[in-house]
Design a protein around this motif. Structure first.
Motif, mmCIF file in Angstrom:
data_model
loop_
_atom_site.group_PDB
_atom_site.id
_atom_site.type_symbol
_atom_site.label_atom_id
_atom_site.label_comp_id
_atom_site.label_asym_id
_atom_site.label_seq_id
_atom_site.Cartn_x
_atom_site.Cartn_y
_atom_site.Cartn_z
ATOM 1 N N ARG A 111 59.639 36.782 26.780
ATOM 2 C CA ARG A 111 60.609 36.995 25.559
ATOM 3 C C ARG A 111 61.898 36.052 25.795
ATOM 4 N N GLU A 112 62.353 35.543 24.756
ATOM 5 C CA GLU A 112 63.399 34.639 24.578
ATOM 6 C C GLU A 112 64.686 36.265 24.370
ATOM 7 N N GLY A 113 65.349 35.285 26.048
ATOM 8 C CA GLY A 113 66.372 36.773 26.240
ATOM 9 C C GLY A 113 66.117 37.102 27.120
ATOM 10 N N GLN A 114 65.012 37.928 27.821
ATOM 11 C CA GLN A 114 64.210 38.029 28.816
ATOM 12 C C GLN A 114 65.346 37.768 29.975
ATOM 13 N N GLU A 115 65.559 38.676 30.971
ATOM 14 C CA GLU A 115 65.612 38.053 32.620
ATOM 15 C C GLU A 115 63.916 37.819 32.926
ATOM 16 N N ILE A 116 63.785 36.693 33.772
ATOM 17 C CA ILE A 116 62.906 37.306 34.158
ATOM 18 C C ILE A 116 62.909 35.896 36.463
ATOM 19 N N MET A 117 62.238 36.438 37.028
ATOM 20 C CA MET A 117 62.159 35.443 38.794
ATOM 21 C C MET A 117 61.347 35.158 38.413
ATOM 22 N N VAL A 118 61.165 33.339 38.526
ATOM 23 C CA VAL A 118 60.069 32.517 38.462
ATOM 24 C C VAL A 118 60.574 31.568 40.350
ATOM 25 N N LYS A 119 59.515 31.107 40.695
ATOM 26 C CA LYS A 119 59.278 30.973 41.834
ATOM 27 C C LYS A 119 58.510 29.488 41.439
ATOM 28 N N GLY A 120 59.505 28.035 42.155
ATOM 29 C CA GLY A 120 58.674 26.696 42.322
ATOM 30 C C GLY A 120 59.250 25.776 42.525
ATOM 31 N N ILE A 121 58.430 24.423 42.863
ATOM 32 C CA ILE A 121 59.504 23.424 43.799
ATOM 33 C C ILE A 121 60.213 22.958 42.929
ATOM 34 N N CYS A 122 61.107 22.717 43.277
ATOM 35 C CA CYS A 122 62.541 21.620 43.130
ATOM 36 C C CYS A 122 61.727 19.599 43.413
ATOM 37 N N THR A 123 62.506 19.402 41.842
ATOM 38 C CA THR A 123 61.830 17.982 41.747
ATOM 39 C C THR A 123 62.944 17.242 42.228
ATOM 40 N N GLY A 124 63.904 18.123 41.213
ATOM 41 C CA GLY A 124 65.508 17.151 40.393
ATOM 42 C C GLY A 124 65.767 17.450 39.667
ATOM 43 N N TYR A 125 66.662 16.638 38.975
ATOM 44 C CA TYR A 125 67.542 17.105 37.756
ATOM 45 C C TYR A 125 67.887 16.084 36.847
ATOM 46 N N LEU A 126 67.814 16.648 35.880
ATOM 47 C CA LEU A 126 67.868 14.769 34.445
ATOM 48 C C LEU A 126 68.444 16.058 33.590
ATOM 49 N N MET A 127 69.955 16.079 33.721
ATOM 50 C CA MET A 127 70.404 16.661 32.431
ATOM 51 C C MET A 127 69.594 18.508 32.350
ATOM 52 N N ASP A 128 68.930 19.139 33.281
ATOM 53 C CA ASP A 128 68.142 19.970 33.636
ATOM 54 C C ASP A 128 67.756 20.066 34.800
ATOM 55 N N VAL A 129 67.899 20.869 35.491
ATOM 56 C CA VAL A 129 66.527 21.301 36.960
ATOM 57 C C VAL A 129 65.332 21.392 36.390
ATOM 58 N N ILE A 130 64.508 20.374 37.111
ATOM 59 C CA ILE A 130 62.876 20.800 37.252
ATOM 60 C C ILE A 130 62.321 21.045 37.929
ATOM 61 N N LEU A 131 61.280 22.394 38.402
ATOM 62 C CA LEU A 131 60.540 23.093 39.149
ATOM 63 C C LEU A 131 59.072 23.058 38.518
ATOM 64 N N ILE A 132 58.362 22.365 39.776
ATOM 65 C CA ILE A 132 57.383 22.351 38.972
ATOM 66 C C ILE A 132 56.277 23.783 39.765
ATOM 67 N N ASN A 133 55.227 23.808 39.379
ATOM 68 C CA ASN A 133 54.063 24.268 39.736
ATOM 69 C C ASN A 133 54.725 25.948 39.656
#
Length: 138
Positions: A111-133
Motif C-alpha cells: 500500500r502507498e505510505g507503507q515502509e518497505i525494504m527493497v534490494k536491486g541493482i542501481c542503473t543510474g539517475y534520470l530525475m529518479d534513481v533507477i533500481l532493476i531486478n
C-alpha cells in the motif's frame, strides 16, 4: 612493410574488440535475491547523494546491489512488471524499483505510505534513481 604492420595491428584490435564484446554479452546474470547487498541505506540518503553530486554517486552506486528502506509513494507497472516508487522526504525525485518477474505477485499486499525494504541493482539517475531486478526484503 609499414602497410603490413598497420594491417596486423588493425586485425589484432578487431579480434580484441570482438573478444571483449563477446565477454560483455555473455556476462553472467546476477541473482539479486540470493546476493548480499553491496550497500544498505535509506531512500532519502540515496536520493540526496544523486541530487547533490551525480558524478560521485554514479561512481559509488552504479551496478551495485543496493538494499533501500523507504516509504512507498506510488505503485505501478512498466512492461508488464511491477514498479514501486520510494520517496521519504522533500525530494522532487524518487527511487523507481523495477521488480523482477517473481516479485510481481507480492505487489498485491503493498500500500502507498507503507515502509518497505527493497534490494536491486542501481542503473543510474534520470530525475529518479533507477533500481532493476528488485526483490522485496522481509
Amino acid at each position: 612493410m609499414k602497410n603490413k604492420i598497420i594491417l596486423v595491428l588493425v586485425a589484432v584490435l578487431i579480434v580484441l574488440g570482438g573478444y571483449i564484446a563477446l565477454r560483455m554479452y555473455n556476462k553472467p546474470h546476477v541473482n539479486v535475491a540470493e546476493s548480499d547487498p553491496d550497500l544498505v541505506l535509506f531512500s532519502q540518503t540515496l536520493l540526496e547523494d544523486f541530487e547533490s553530486d551525480e558524478i560521485s554517486a554514479n561512481t559509488k552506486y552504479l551496478e551495485q546491489i543496493i538494499q533501500v528502506t523507504g516509504k512507498i509513494q506510488k505503485l505501478g507497472t512498466a512492461n508488464g512488471n511491477g514498479t514501486i516508487t520510494l520517496n521519504n522526504g522533500d525530494s522532487m525525485g524518487g527511487i523507481i524499483c523495477h521488480l523482477s518477474e517473481k516479485e510481481n505477485k507480492k505487489m498485491v499486499s503493498l500500500r502507498e505510505g507503507q515502509e518497505i525494504m527493497v534490494k536491486g541493482i542501481c542503473t543510474g539517475y534520470l530525475m529518479d534513481v533507477i533500481l532493476i531486478n528488485c526483490v522485496l526484503v522481509n
